[in-house]
Design a protein around this motif. Structure first.
Motif, PDB file in Angstrom:
ATOM      1  N   GLN A 179      84.929 -35.107 -38.206  1.00  0.00           N
ATOM      2  CA  GLN A 179      83.944 -36.176 -38.032  1.00  0.00           C
ATOM      3  C   GLN A 179      83.084 -35.913 -36.804  1.00  0.00           C
ATOM      4  O   GLN A 179      81.868 -36.116 -36.834  1.00  0.00           O
ATOM      5  CB  GLN A 179      84.664 -37.525 -37.909  1.00  0.00           C
ATOM      6  N   LYS A 180      83.731 -35.449 -35.729  1.00  0.00           N
ATOM      7  CA  LYS A 180      82.963 -35.137 -34.517  1.00  0.00           C
ATOM      8  C   LYS A 180      81.889 -34.104 -34.823  1.00  0.00           C
ATOM      9  O   LYS A 180      80.743 -34.237 -34.401  1.00  0.00           O
ATOM     10  CB  LYS A 180      83.894 -34.564 -33.441  1.00  0.00           C
ATOM     11  N   GLN A 181      82.278 -33.064 -35.564  1.00  0.00           N
ATOM     12  CA  GLN A 181      81.311 -32.018 -35.847  1.00  0.00           C
ATOM     13  C   GLN A 181      80.180 -32.557 -36.724  1.00  0.00           C
ATOM     14  O   GLN A 181      79.031 -32.163 -36.578  1.00  0.00           O
ATOM     15  CB  GLN A 181      81.995 -30.805 -36.500  1.00  0.00           C
ATOM     16  N   ARG A 182      80.500 -33.494 -37.617  1.00  0.00           N
ATOM     17  CA  ARG A 182      79.430 -34.069 -38.439  1.00  0.00           C
ATOM     18  C   ARG A 182      78.476 -34.905 -37.593  1.00  0.00           C
ATOM     19  O   ARG A 182      77.263 -34.916 -37.835  1.00  0.00           O
ATOM     20  CB  ARG A 182      80.034 -34.899 -39.574  1.00  0.00           C
ATOM     21  N   VAL A 183      79.019 -35.616 -36.581  1.00  0.00           N
ATOM     22  CA  VAL A 183      78.140 -36.353 -35.668  1.00  0.00           C
ATOM     23  C   VAL A 183      77.229 -35.368 -34.945  1.00  0.00           C
ATOM     24  O   VAL A 183      76.027 -35.599 -34.795  1.00  0.00           O
ATOM     25  CB  VAL A 183      78.952 -37.151 -34.616  1.00  0.00           C
ATOM     26  N   SER A 184      77.817 -34.261 -34.528  1.00  0.00           N
ATOM     27  CA  SER A 184      77.035 -33.291 -33.776  1.00  0.00           C
ATOM     28  C   SER A 184      75.938 -32.680 -34.647  1.00  0.00           C
ATOM     29  O   SER A 184      74.829 -32.413 -34.167  1.00  0.00           O
ATOM     30  CB  SER A 184      78.007 -32.281 -33.167  1.00  0.00           C
ATOM     31  N   ILE A 185      76.214 -32.506 -35.935  1.00  0.00           N
ATOM     32  CA  ILE A 185      75.174 -32.033 -36.858  1.00  0.00           C
ATOM     33  C   ILE A 185      74.077 -33.090 -36.988  1.00  0.00           C
ATOM     34  O   ILE A 185      72.875 -32.797 -36.913  1.00  0.00           O
ATOM     35  CB  ILE A 185      75.776 -31.700 -38.244  1.00  0.00           C
ATOM     36  N   ALA A 186      74.500 -34.350 -37.115  1.00  0.00           N
ATOM     37  CA  ALA A 186      73.527 -35.438 -37.237  1.00  0.00           C
ATOM     38  C   ALA A 186      72.666 -35.533 -35.982  1.00  0.00           C
ATOM     39  O   ALA A 186      71.451 -35.744 -36.056  1.00  0.00           O
ATOM     40  CB  ALA A 186      74.257 -36.761 -37.472  1.00  0.00           C
ATOM     41  N   ARG A 187      73.311 -35.352 -34.831  1.00  0.00           N
ATOM     42  CA  ARG A 187      72.582 -35.439 -33.568  1.00  0.00           C
ATOM     43  C   ARG A 187      71.488 -34.374 -33.498  1.00  0.00           C
ATOM     44  O   ARG A 187      70.373 -34.639 -33.054  1.00  0.00           O
ATOM     45  CB  ARG A 187      73.576 -35.264 -32.417  1.00  0.00           C
ATOM     46  N   ALA A 188      71.824 -33.166 -33.969  1.00  0.00           N
ATOM     47  CA  ALA A 188      70.825 -32.095 -33.964  1.00  0.00           C
ATOM     48  C   ALA A 188      69.720 -32.380 -34.977  1.00  0.00           C
ATOM     49  O   ALA A 188      68.538 -32.161 -34.706  1.00  0.00           O
ATOM     50  CB  ALA A 188      71.495 -30.759 -34.253  1.00  0.00           C
ATOM     51  N   LEU A 189      70.093 -32.913 -36.143  1.00  0.00           N
ATOM     52  CA  LEU A 189      69.102 -33.175 -37.195  1.00  0.00           C
ATOM     53  C   LEU A 189      68.118 -34.273 -36.803  1.00  0.00           C
ATOM     54  O   LEU A 189      66.979 -34.284 -37.260  1.00  0.00           O
ATOM     55  CB  LEU A 189      69.806 -33.583 -38.490  1.00  0.00           C
ATOM     56  N   ALA A 190      68.576 -35.201 -35.959  1.00  0.00           N
ATOM     57  CA  ALA A 190      67.744 -36.347 -35.609  1.00  0.00           C
ATOM     58  C   ALA A 190      66.448 -35.933 -34.941  1.00  0.00           C
ATOM     59  O   ALA A 190      65.471 -36.682 -34.950  1.00  0.00           O
ATOM     60  CB  ALA A 190      68.520 -37.304 -34.705  1.00  0.00           C
ATOM     61  N   LEU A 191      66.429 -34.748 -34.340  1.00  0.00           N
ATOM     62  CA  LEU A 191      65.208 -34.296 -33.678  1.00  0.00           C
ATOM     63  C   LEU A 191      64.343 -33.461 -34.615  1.00  0.00           C
ATOM     64  O   LEU A 191      63.350 -32.876 -34.201  1.00  0.00           O
ATOM     65  CB  LEU A 191      65.566 -33.494 -32.423  1.00  0.00           C
TER      66      LEU A 191
END
Lengths: 214, 261
Positions: free
Chosen positions: B160-172
């Motif tokens: 889940q942490k890694q998915r958040v980190s993917i989402a965080r990168a995608l947000a930009l």
């Protein structure tokens, strides 16, 4: 002498301790942060200058520093310091900022490099990375050592009496000279209560910051 | 035209030459996987492309325009560097989430800080924030974390942490999203959920460069695989060719070793 007037005299003295305490904290915390940046500076002369400064301040007694701040400007430059309280605050702020700076430095250096790198790839400036991401994590990590220093500070404020600032112990000693010892002993209660409140406060802060781990 | 082209990138740490002239290029919407043993320079390549390290020489082109030139000794200003950085996103091996922020705030933090620099931010504060929140929620839904918006990183599993980190990168909305061994810090049973997310992004034609040890996954998801060893690209090509029919001895040797695992 009346019990009530003795107690109120001690309260007046303790007000001075509280004043020194609050002013020192207010100024030494931000100054400590700035000094910690100095001791982590990439530019070597600043780093070594700061480290030497911290070494001198931490390596000599606060009592001696009080004398130096009080009398050295007058003797060396013929600019006598205008108030004893000013001298006390200068000495205390410098002394505690040096200690705080080392706590900040330890806290800042304990934050993993990955946090900064994540900020960088997300397009944050260095300032944003520090103030929006790193600082809060630093604060969580340093609450315990800071609370130690703060409690020491409460007791150190009584050192002000060496340059005749009438803090609580100096007030109590006036009664000792008249043959009354209990006022002096009773000053411990003031410190104990004050530090008790601080201990509760820091416990509360620690608990508040405990909502996340890491 | 290639969206990303890397030419002759070199990087040394002290006397150790980690990248000895790495080149590759990719088109928009493509997925490129970089495979190779530890120490082959894969991670350093990613870090150089994302300006976490400065390459000693070589060029990076974005949309055919010179984006980074190692020969140019002029120091890149912090502002310029940030502008460039925002074209790329990077997902770290060990997530590097911000522990004090919950999931949605982790994703929203950087876009919010950027928005504050917009000239119309003060007038349209509310709308802008809403837009960023909506965008963050959409992305978190895409990675399957709609239920976890208000959880803190310490309450999440590694996957889940890694998915958040993917989402965080995608947000930009990066032009190219880089992954640095996104499953290496995870327990084997958690790698599947990350690979699934990346596969989904590939279907949505997100341009990605993935450094990975998951050969089967790379084969399935990539348009091209790059095999690196000792700081150079040994071989590159479409997955079926490179995995099934490697031309180079070193590639064959590496794939054999991975198979034995």
């Amino acid at each position: 002498m009346e019990f009530q007037s003795i107690v109120s005299s001690l309260f007046e003295g303790f007000y001075v301790n509280c004043f020194i305490f609050a002013m020192t904290l207010l100024m030494a915390l931000p100054l400590g942060l700035i000094i910690s940046f100095g001791s982590m500076a990439k530019f070597k002369p600043i780093k070594w200058l700061t480290k030497t400064f911290v070494w001198i301040i931490r390596g000599t007694p606060l009592m001696l520093q009080l004398f130096v701040v009080m009398y050295a400007p007058g003797i060396l430059f013929e600019i006598p310091i205008n108030s004893r309280m000013t001298a006390v605050l200068i000495a205390f702020v410098i002394n505690y900022a040096a200690y705080f700076s080392e706590i900040f430095r330890g806290g800042i250096e304990s934050i993993p490099k990955g946090q900064y790198e994540a900020c960088q790839v997300l397009g944050m400036t260095k300032m944003q990375a520090f103030f929006k991401v790193v600082l809060f994590q630093v604060i969580k990590r340093i609450v315990a050592p800071i609370s130690n220093e703060v409690i020491t500070l409460v007791k150190d404020t009584s050192l002000a009496r060496v340059i005749s600032v009438a803090e609580i112990i100096m007030c109590a000693e006036r009664f000792t000279k008249k043959g009354l010892i209990w006022p002096l002993f009773s000053t411990g209660i003031y410190f104990l209560i004050f530090n008790g409140v601080l201990t509760l406060l820091f416990g509360y802060i620690e608990k508040k910051l405990d909502y996340y781990k890491g | 035209m290639a969206i990303l082209e890397i030419q002759n990138l070199t990087k040394s740490f002290g006397k150790t030459e980690v990248l000895k002239g790495v080149s590759f290029s990719m088109e928009e919407g493509e997925v490129v996987s970089i495979i190779g043993s530890s120490g082959s320079g894969k991670t350093t390549l990613l870090r150089c492309a994302n300006f976490l390290e400065r390459a000693d020489s070589g060029q990076i082109y974005l949309d055919g325009e010179l984006f980074f030139d190692g020969a140019d000794n002029k120091k890149i200003s912090a502002t310029e560097l940030r502008q460039k950085q925002l074209n790329f996103g990077l997902v770290f091996q060990d997530f590097n989430l911000f522990p004090q922020y919950n999931v949605i705030d982790n994703v929203m933090l950087a876009p919010m800080l950027l928005a504050k620099e917009r000239e119309d931010y003060k007038q349209n504060k509310k709308e802008i924030e809403q837009e960023i929140r909506k965008n963050a929620e959409d992305i978190l839904e895409r990675v399957g974390l709609s239920e976890k918006l208000h959880s803190y990183p310490c309450e999440l599993s590694g996957g889940q942490k890694q998915r958040v980190s993917i989402a965080r990168a995608l947000a930009l909305k990066p032009r190219v999203l880089f992954f640095d061994e996104p499953t290496s810090a995870l327990d084997p049973e958690l790698t599947g959920e990350i690979l699934k997310v990346i596969r989904k992004l590939a279907e949505e034609h997100v341009t990605m460069v993935i450094v990975t040890h998951e050969i089967a996954f790379a084969q399935g998801v990539s348009d091209k695989i790059v095999f690196m060893a000792d700081g150079v690209v040994v071989e590159e090509g479409p997955p079926e060719e490179l995995i099934e029919n490697p031309k180079e001895e070193r590639t064959r040797h590496f794939l054999q070793k991975m198979n034995e695992k």
